[in-house]
Design a protein around this motif. Structure first.
Motif, short mmCIF file in Angstrom:
data_model
loop_
_atom_site.label_atom_id
_atom_site.label_comp_id
_atom_site.label_asym_id
_atom_site.label_seq_id
_atom_site.Cartn_x
_atom_site.Cartn_y
_atom_site.Cartn_z
N LEU A 80 0.83 -1.20 0.00
CA LEU A 80 0.00 0.00 0.00
C LEU A 80 0.87 1.25 0.00
O LEU A 80 0.58 2.22 -0.71
CB LEU A 80 -0.94 0.00 1.20
CG LEU A 80 -2.10 -0.97 1.15
CD1 LEU A 80 -2.88 -0.95 2.46
CD2 LEU A 80 -3.01 -0.67 -0.02
N ALA A 81 1.94 1.25 0.78
CA ALA A 81 2.85 2.40 0.80
C ALA A 81 3.49 2.60 -0.57
O ALA A 81 3.64 3.74 -1.04
CB ALA A 81 3.92 2.22 1.87
N SER A 82 3.86 1.53 -1.22
CA SER A 82 4.46 1.63 -2.55
C SER A 82 3.47 2.22 -3.55
O SER A 82 3.82 3.11 -4.33
CB SER A 82 4.93 0.25 -3.01
OG SER A 82 5.46 0.33 -4.31
N LEU A 83 2.24 1.72 -3.54
CA LEU A 83 1.22 2.24 -4.45
C LEU A 83 0.92 3.71 -4.17
O LEU A 83 0.85 4.53 -5.08
CB LEU A 83 -0.06 1.42 -4.33
CG LEU A 83 0.01 -0.02 -4.85
CD1 LEU A 83 -1.24 -0.79 -4.44
CD2 LEU A 83 0.19 -0.04 -6.35
N PHE A 84 0.78 4.04 -2.90
CA PHE A 84 0.48 5.43 -2.54
C PHE A 84 1.64 6.34 -2.92
O PHE A 84 1.43 7.43 -3.46
CB PHE A 84 0.19 5.56 -1.04
CG PHE A 84 -0.36 6.90 -0.67
CD1 PHE A 84 -1.73 7.10 -0.60
CD2 PHE A 84 0.49 7.98 -0.42
CE1 PHE A 84 -2.24 8.36 -0.27
CE2 PHE A 84 -0.03 9.23 -0.10
CZ PHE A 84 -1.38 9.41 -0.03
N SER A 85 2.86 5.90 -2.65
CA SER A 85 4.04 6.70 -2.99
C SER A 85 4.10 7.00 -4.48
O SER A 85 4.42 8.12 -4.89
CB SER A 85 5.32 5.98 -2.54
OG SER A 85 5.41 5.93 -1.14
N SER A 86 3.79 6.01 -5.30
CA SER A 86 3.80 6.20 -6.75
C SER A 86 2.78 7.25 -7.18
O SER A 86 3.07 8.13 -8.00
CB SER A 86 3.52 4.89 -7.48
OG SER A 86 4.55 3.98 -7.26
N VAL A 87 1.59 7.14 -6.63
CA VAL A 87 0.54 8.11 -6.96
C VAL A 87 0.94 9.51 -6.50
O VAL A 87 0.79 10.49 -7.23
CB VAL A 87 -0.81 7.69 -6.33
CG1 VAL A 87 -1.85 8.80 -6.44
CG2 VAL A 87 -1.32 6.41 -6.99
N ALA A 88 1.46 9.62 -5.29
CA ALA A 88 1.88 10.92 -4.77
C ALA A 88 3.01 11.51 -5.61
O ALA A 88 3.01 12.72 -5.89
CB ALA A 88 2.32 10.79 -3.31
N ASP A 89 3.97 10.69 -6.01
CA ASP A 89 5.07 11.17 -6.85
C ASP A 89 4.53 11.75 -8.17
O ASP A 89 4.96 12.82 -8.60
CB ASP A 89 6.07 10.06 -7.15
CG ASP A 89 6.97 9.74 -5.97
OD1 ASP A 89 7.02 10.53 -5.01
OD2 ASP A 89 7.64 8.68 -6.02
N GLU A 90 3.61 11.03 -8.79
CA GLU A 90 3.05 11.49 -10.06
C GLU A 90 2.22 12.76 -9.90
O GLU A 90 2.19 13.61 -10.79
CB GLU A 90 2.20 10.40 -10.70
CG GLU A 90 3.02 9.26 -11.27
CD GLU A 90 2.16 8.21 -11.95
OE1 GLU A 90 1.08 8.56 -12.46
OE2 GLU A 90 2.58 7.04 -11.95
N ALA A 91 1.54 12.88 -8.75
CA ALA A 91 0.65 14.02 -8.53
C ALA A 91 1.39 15.27 -8.06
O ALA A 91 0.84 16.37 -8.13
CB ALA A 91 -0.43 13.64 -7.52
N GLY A 92 2.60 15.10 -7.54
CA GLY A 92 3.35 16.27 -7.07
C GLY A 92 3.60 16.30 -5.58
O GLY A 92 3.93 17.34 -5.03
N GLY A 93 3.43 15.18 -4.91
CA GLY A 93 3.76 15.11 -3.48
C GLY A 93 2.55 15.10 -2.57
O GLY A 93 1.40 15.05 -3.02
N TRP A 94 2.83 15.13 -1.29
CA TRP A 94 1.80 15.03 -0.26
C TRP A 94 0.72 16.10 -0.40
O TRP A 94 -0.47 15.83 -0.30
CB TRP A 94 2.43 15.12 1.13
CG TRP A 94 1.45 14.97 2.23
CD1 TRP A 94 0.89 15.96 2.98
CD2 TRP A 94 0.88 13.75 2.70
NE1 TRP A 94 0.02 15.44 3.89
CE2 TRP A 94 -0.01 14.08 3.74
CE3 TRP A 94 1.03 12.41 2.34
CZ2 TRP A 94 -0.73 13.12 4.42
CZ3 TRP A 94 0.31 11.45 3.03
CH2 TRP A 94 -0.56 11.80 4.06
N ALA A 95 1.13 17.33 -0.61
CA ALA A 95 0.18 18.43 -0.68
C ALA A 95 -0.85 18.22 -1.80
O ALA A 95 -1.98 18.69 -1.70
CB ALA A 95 0.92 19.75 -0.89
N ALA A 96 -0.47 17.50 -2.84
CA ALA A 96 -1.37 17.26 -3.96
C ALA A 96 -2.35 16.12 -3.72
O ALA A 96 -3.38 16.05 -4.39
CB ALA A 96 -0.56 16.97 -5.22
N VAL A 97 -2.07 15.23 -2.78
CA VAL A 97 -2.92 14.05 -2.60
C VAL A 97 -3.67 14.01 -1.27
O VAL A 97 -4.58 13.20 -1.11
CB VAL A 97 -2.12 12.74 -2.78
CG1 VAL A 97 -1.60 12.62 -4.20
CG2 VAL A 97 -0.98 12.64 -1.78
N ALA A 98 -3.29 14.83 -0.31
CA ALA A 98 -3.95 14.82 1.00
C ALA A 98 -4.85 16.05 1.13
O ALA A 98 -4.48 17.14 0.69
CB ALA A 98 -2.90 14.82 2.10
#
Length: 137
Positions: free
Chosen positions: A85-103
């Motif tokens: 789950l951390a790996s999947l979430f990290s990939s999505v966050a990286d593509e979106a621009g980081g924590w601020a973009a996904v939370a």
């Protein structure tokens, strides 16, 4: 993701199973710190979020519960839930621009209202543990 994790933990707690998949989220390697972090975050923050349906997509939560159940319920299955789950979430966050973009705004640090900073930091450290950029916001 935390709402799905909470629902799986709650399901296990209510089932009182003695055989088969027990505690969906600790499936994987023994002593996994990711599993311990995920379980703690799910019981605390996930339970709180579960009571706020406007903050998550119900269909996405249902699908994630289904996927995780599939990862751990088959007789020949061995999937490390927390690390994956951390790996999947990290990939999505990286593509979106980081924590601020996904939370959402309540999961950002230094907010007057919302989740305490130490909880947000713990969540970020877990969910972005596989990030290429480790962009905390």
């Amino acid at each position: 993701m935390l709402v799905a994790a909470f629902r799986l933990l709650e399901k296990d707690a209510r089932a009182g199973r003695t055989e088969g998949a027990r505690n969906w989220l600790i499936a994987g390697r023994e002593g996994s710190h990711e599993s311990a972090n995920l379980s703690g975050l799910a019981w605390n923050l996930g339970a709180d979020l579960d009571e706020k349906p406007k903050r998550y997509d119900a269909a996405a939560v249902d699908e994630l519960v289904r996927v995780i159940e599939g990862w751990v319920s088959g007789p020949d299955r061995y999937v490390e839930v927390a690390a994956n789950l951390a790996s999947l979430f990290s990939s999505v966050a990286d593509e979106a621009g980081g924590w601020a973009a996904v939370a959402d705004q309540y999961l950002q640090r230094h907010q007057r209202v919302g989740t305490p900073d130490h909880v947000v930091e713990s969540l970020q450290l877990y969910l972005l543990s596989q990030s290429r950029t480790h962009t905390f916001g």
